[in-house]
Motif scaffolding. Structure first.
Motif, PDB file in Angstrom:
ATOM      1  N   ALA A 199      21.289 -38.080  -7.963  1.00  0.00           N
ATOM      2  CA  ALA A 199      19.886 -38.457  -7.764  1.00  0.00           C
ATOM      3  C   ALA A 199      19.738 -39.771  -7.019  1.00  0.00           C
ATOM      4  O   ALA A 199      18.759 -39.974  -6.299  1.00  0.00           O
ATOM      5  N   ASP A 200      20.710 -40.663  -7.143  1.00  0.00           N
ATOM      6  CA  ASP A 200      20.534 -41.978  -6.539  1.00  0.00           C
ATOM      7  C   ASP A 200      21.665 -42.425  -5.616  1.00  0.00           C
ATOM      8  O   ASP A 200      21.610 -43.528  -5.066  1.00  0.00           O
TER       9      ASP A 200
ATOM     10  N   GLU B  62      23.995 -45.833  -1.670  1.00  0.00           N
ATOM     11  CA  GLU B  62      22.692 -45.708  -2.335  1.00  0.00           C
ATOM     12  C   GLU B  62      21.738 -44.844  -1.514  1.00  0.00           C
ATOM     13  O   GLU B  62      21.690 -44.943  -0.288  1.00  0.00           O
ATOM     14  N   ILE B  63      20.963 -44.026  -2.210  1.00  0.00           N
ATOM     15  CA  ILE B  63      19.931 -43.197  -1.606  1.00  0.00           C
ATOM     16  C   ILE B  63      18.593 -43.917  -1.743  1.00  0.00           C
ATOM     17  O   ILE B  63      18.305 -44.497  -2.793  1.00  0.00           O
ATOM     18  N   VAL B  64      17.780 -43.855  -0.703  1.00  0.00           N
ATOM     19  CA  VAL B  64      16.402 -44.350  -0.788  1.00  0.00           C
ATOM     20  C   VAL B  64      15.560 -43.178  -1.284  1.00  0.00           C
ATOM     21  O   VAL B  64      15.418 -42.171  -0.564  1.00  0.00           O
ATOM     22  N   PRO B  65      15.050 -43.275  -2.505  1.00  0.00           N
ATOM     23  CA  PRO B  65      14.328 -42.109  -3.044  1.00  0.00           C
ATOM     24  C   PRO B  65      13.002 -41.888  -2.340  1.00  0.00           C
ATOM     25  O   PRO B  65      12.332 -42.830  -1.918  1.00  0.00           O
TER      26      PRO B  65
ATOM     27  N   VAL C  95      17.702 -39.901   2.690  1.00  0.00           N
ATOM     28  CA  VAL C  95      17.758 -41.180   3.407  1.00  0.00           C
ATOM     29  C   VAL C  95      18.821 -42.034   2.716  1.00  0.00           C
ATOM     30  O   VAL C  95      18.712 -42.353   1.534  1.00  0.00           O
ATOM     31  N   CYS C  96      19.850 -42.356   3.474  1.00  0.00           N
ATOM     32  CA  CYS C  96      20.991 -43.086   2.907  1.00  0.00           C
ATOM     33  C   CYS C  96      21.461 -44.105   3.968  1.00  0.00           C
ATOM     34  O   CYS C  96      22.326 -43.792   4.797  1.00  0.00           O
ATOM     35  N   PRO C  97      20.863 -45.306   3.969  1.00  0.00           N
ATOM     36  CA  PRO C  97      21.097 -46.275   5.058  1.00  0.00           C
ATOM     37  C   PRO C  97      22.556 -46.663   5.293  1.00  0.00           C
ATOM     38  O   PRO C  97      22.930 -46.982   6.415  1.00  0.00           O
ATOM     39  N   GLY C  98      23.384 -46.613   4.289  1.00  0.00           N
ATOM     40  CA  GLY C  98      24.771 -47.046   4.460  1.00  0.00           C
ATOM     41  C   GLY C  98      25.770 -45.919   4.624  1.00  0.00           C
ATOM     42  O   GLY C  98      26.981 -46.157   4.683  1.00  0.00           O
ATOM     43  N   ILE C  99      25.309 -44.691   4.743  1.00  0.00           N
ATOM     44  CA  ILE C  99      26.214 -43.532   4.713  1.00  0.00           C
ATOM     45  C   ILE C  99      27.340 -43.648   5.753  1.00  0.00           C
ATOM     46  O   ILE C  99      27.118 -44.020   6.898  1.00  0.00           O
TER      47      ILE C  99
END
Length: 161
Positions: free
Chosen positions: A121-122, A134-137, A105-109
Motif C-alpha cells: 500500500a505504501d 515510497e509510493i505517493v498515495p 506514483v513512486c518518485p524514487g523508483i
C-alpha cells in the motif's frame, strides 16, 4: 509477483504509447493491439500475450504527456498492465483513474526489465536490488474509483447499493 517488462525514461508521450494514426479506433476491446506499436518488439509480445497480466512498466517523470487521448490508457488497461512512474502527466493520470488503470506514483523508483517487485500500500520493493521506494498515495476518493475498475463500474456499484 509483478515483473518489470518495460523500462522507459522521462516524457513518454501518448504518441509513443498509442500513436495518433490509430485515433479512429476507440473501442477498449480494439485499442490494446496498438499499444506501443512503434516499439515493434514489445508490441509483438503484447499481441502474442507473452506479457502476463499484472506486469509492470517502469517510467521516469511525466509519463503520458502530450495529448488527452484516452486510448493511451485503454490500450494499457486492455493488457492489465501496471504503470509505476516517478510522476504522470495530469490528464493521463485522470484518464487512468477514470478507466481503472493501476498507476503508481513512486518518485524514487529504480528498476530494470526482469526485476520482480513487491507492491504494498505504501511502497514498492525491488526484489533484485533489495531497495524500497515510497509510493505517493492517491486521494482516497480517487483510489476507490481505480479499485472499482474505473468511473463507470464505480458509479454502477454506487447506484446498485
Amino acid at each position: 509477483m509483478p515483473r518489470v517488462v518495460l523500462s522507459l525514461g522521462d516524457d513518454i508521450s501518448t504518441d509513443i504509447i498509442y500513436p495518433g494514426r490509430f485515433m479512429a479506433t476507440v473501442l477498449p476491446s480494439e485499442t490494446p493491439q496498438y499499444a506501443f506499436t512503434d516499439m515493434a518488439e514489445f508490441n509483438a509480445k503484447l499481441r502474442k500475450k507473452e506479457v502476463p497480466a499484472g506486469s509492470v512498466i517502469i517510467a521516469g517523470k511525466n509519463f503520458g504527456c502530450g495529448s488527452s487521448r484516452e486510448q493511451a490508457v485503454s490500450c494499457l488497461k486492455g493488457h492489465e498492465l501496471i504503470v509505476i512512474a516517478k510522476d504522470f502527466a495530469r490528464i493521463f493520470l485522470q484518464n487512468s483513474i477514470n478507466l481503472g488503470l493501476k498507476t503508481i506514483v513512486c518518485p524514487g523508483i529504480e528498476a530494470s526489465e526482469g526485476d520482480e517487485l513487491d507492491i504494498t500500500a505504501d511502497k514498492v520493493i525491488n526484489r533484485a536490488s533489495g531497495k524500497q521506494f515510497e509510493i505517493v498515495p492517491l486521494p482516497a476518493a480517487r483510489q476507490v474509483i481505480i479499485d472499482a475498475g474505473g468511473l463507470i463500474p464505480y458509479t454502477r456499484q454506487k447506484l446498485l447499493r
